[in-house]
Write an enzyme that holds these catalytic residues in place. Sequence first.
Site, PDB file in Angstrom:
ATOM      1  CG  PHE A 439      -2.014  -0.967   1.237  1.00 47.28           C
ATOM      2  CD1 PHE A 439      -3.253  -0.659   0.690  1.00 47.28           C
ATOM      3  CD2 PHE A 439      -1.820  -2.226   1.781  1.00 47.28           C
ATOM      4  CE1 PHE A 439      -4.282  -1.599   0.689  1.00 47.28           C
ATOM      5  CE2 PHE A 439      -2.836  -3.159   1.779  1.00 47.28           C
ATOM      6  CZ  PHE A 439      -4.074  -2.853   1.221  1.00 47.28           C
ATOM      7  CB  ILE A 443       5.951   3.858   0.140  1.00 49.18           C
ATOM      8  CG1 ILE A 443       7.114   3.620  -0.840  1.00 49.18           C
ATOM      9  CG2 ILE A 443       5.767   5.353   0.408  1.00 49.18           C
ATOM     10  CD1 ILE A 443       6.878   4.192  -2.219  1.00 49.18           C
ATOM     11  CG  HIS A 485      -5.153  -0.158   4.277  1.00 47.01           C
ATOM     12  ND1 HIS A 485      -5.287  -0.010   5.637  1.00 47.01           N
ATOM     13  CD2 HIS A 485      -4.375  -1.255   4.089  1.00 47.01           C
ATOM     14  CE1 HIS A 485      -4.631  -0.988   6.251  1.00 47.01           C
ATOM     15  NE2 HIS A 485      -4.069  -1.756   5.334  1.00 47.01           N
TER      16      HIS A 485
END
Length: 695
Positions: A439, A443, A485
Site C-alpha cells: 500500500f 512506502i 490504506h
Amino acid sequence: MNSTKKADITAKIDIDILKKAYSLMFQAKTMAETYEENKNICNKYVHSTSRGHEAIQLAAGMLLQPHDFAAPYYRDESMLLGMGITPYEMMLQLMAKADDIFSGGRTYYAHPSLRKAGFPTIPHQSSATGMQAIPATGMAHGLSYLASQGLLKKEDSPVVLCSLGDGAVTEGEVSEAFQMAVLKKLPIIYLIQDNGWGISATGDEMRNMNAYEFAAGFKGMERMQVNGADFIASYESMKNALAYVRYERGPLLLHATCPLLGHHTSGVRKEWYRSEKDLDNHKKDDPIVLLKNYLYAVDLTEEAVMLIEQDAAEEVAQAFQKALHARDPDVSTLMQHEFAPTTVLEEKGVRTPPTKEKVVMVDSALHAVDEILQKHPEALLYGQDVGGKLGGVFREAANLARKYGSDRVFNTPIQEAYIIGSTAGMSAVGCKPIVEIQFADYIWPGLNQLVEELSKSCYLSEGKFPVQALIRVPIGAYGGGGPYHSGSIESTLLTIKGIKVVYPSNAADMKGLLKASFYDPNPVILLEHKGLYWSKVAGTEEAKTIEPDADYIIPLGKASITLAASKDKVAEGTSAVVITYGMGVYWAKAAAKSMDGAIEVLDLRTLNPLDWEAITGAVKRHGKALILTEEPISNSFAESLAGRISQQCFQHLDAPVMTLGAKDLPAIPLNVKLEIEMLPNADKVGKVLKDLLEY
C-alpha cells in the site's frame, strides 16, 4: 620473532604479497599525511582516510576477483588501493576533479562507482550509514537468482563483499539485509570494521554487543573474528571467508577489530573528543608497524624496507602534484546523467486488437507482468504476499508464483526498505526486478533507500549504474479503506529527483505504461489506483478497456486527451481544460457531462517526466485550466503545476489557474461519509468548473 613464527608467515603468504601490501599500506599512510599537511587544499571537501584499517582492507582488496562485487564504505581507501586503484585516481576524487574515474567530481572521496575490466564491480552507494547493506545483499540475491536460472558462467562463483563500520550494524536496515541473506542463503561477506568509535560516541555507548555477537541471532550466518590490524591474520581470514562463501554460497560475517589512527573525517578531528591515552592505545596496534616487523622477521633488510617506503612516498607525492593541477569539471556537464536514456520513444503495438475482450486494470497489469516474465528470464517479481498461494492482496500477481517458481516470484518479509533498496543491487548484477509495496501508505520505511541509493545512483556514477527497477505501488481511496490504506503520496515522490513516477487511469494505459516502465533503465514507480483496479467504484466503468496486444507500449512522458471539448466552444473562448490523472480523470469526465462540450480532460499518465508540451498546448487552446488531484491540495504537485502554468503561460490565461484536491487533513477517515466529505468528486469538480467558465 623466532624461526617457527618466520616459517609460519612465509608458508602462509608469499613474500611478494607481503611486500606489495607494505607498499600499499605505506602509500595509504603517506596519503593521509599529505592530506593533513595540505589541509588548506584537501579539506575543501570532506574526506576520511583508512589509517588503522589498512591491513584488513588491503587483504580484502587484494583477494577479490574481477568477477566479484563490492560495496565499500567511506573509509575504505586501502581496499581500493588493494584492488589496483592508484593514488592519483583516488586524489582526483578527493579534489573533485573532472577526470575522477568514479563520479567526475560529483561525490566524496572513497565513494567508488567502478565498472572496469579486470576489477571487481562496485556500484554506487551513498554515505548514509549502513545503507549499502541492502543494495549489497540485493546484489548477492540477484547473483543467486541468476545462478538458479543458469544465467551465470559456470566457471564463475562470484561473491559480494559488503563493508560496514561496527556502529552501522545498529541500523535497522542492516538487520533487514542480514535476515534476507540467511533466509535466501546468499553469497555475501559482511566485513565489519570495528574501531570502537562512531564519531564521538564509543561502542560502549551505542551497543550492548558487537557485530559478531549480534550476528549470532541470524541462524545460518557463519561468523569469524580477526585482528584487523594484523595483515597476516587478515589475509588468511579473508581468504578463508571468500573460499567459504564462494563454494558454500551462503552468508558470512567477518568481524575485524582495528585501531582508528586518523580523524573520523577531515571535518571532525580526533583531538576534539579523543584523549591522549585513547590515541596512544590505538597507536600500539598500528598495522604498518606490525607489518614492518613481519618483513624484518622474514629477512628483509632495513634497506629493502626503506626502498619500498621511498618508492611509495614518491608515487604519492607525484600523484598529489598531478592531481592538484588536473582540470575541474566543465559546468556544462552539470545536468548530465540524471537519467539513463530509454529506448522507448514512441507508442507501438495494437491498443485495441479486434479479437481481444475488455479487461479490468488489475488483470491488464497481471497479463503485462506475465508477458514480461515469459520473455525475460532475468526479470523477477517480489514483495509482500505476491508469491505463494495468494498472488497479491489485490490478486495482481495471481498464479505467477505457481507458473514461474519461488526463485523468481516470491514473498518477502515485511521489509519495505529491502524491497526497494535491493533493486539497486539486483540491477547492478543484470537482473530486472519488479517489486511491490503493498500500500502507498506503507512506502515510508523504503524512502531512505529510494532517495539515497536508487535516485542518486545514475547521476553520481556518471551514468555507469542507473538502477533499472519497476516499483508497483497501489494507491488511493476506494471507499472505506481508512487512514492507512487510502492515501496518496505522489507529491512526496515528485520531490525526489532521479526517479520517474507513472500513474495510469485505465487498463490499456496500464499495460502500455507498465511495459515502458519495465524497459526504462531508471527507477520507475508505477502508482496503481485501487479504486480503478476492478472498475467497481461508480463512474469508473471506462477504466475497463479492450486489452492491448503483447507488443503494446506507451512512452513515458506522453499525456492523453481523454475527453475533447467541442470546436465551437473552443472557438468561442468558452471552454476549459482539466489537467488531472488517476481517479481525477473520472471525476472530471462525469462533471463535464453537464458542461455542453465545454471541457477537455487531459490525463497526464506520467507525472515525471511531465508532458509539458501537452499541458501548454491545452492551456493555449482554452485559456482556462483546473488542476485536479486526489491529494490534499496545500503544497501539492497540483499547486506546483498550477504555479508553473501561471508563470510560464500567463499571457495565454483568461482566468486564474484553479486547483482542487482533498481537504488538508493528515489521513483519510474510515467512515465513508467522512471520506466522501474529504475527497473531491464529480459534483465538487462541476462547481469549480462552473465558476471557472464564468470568468
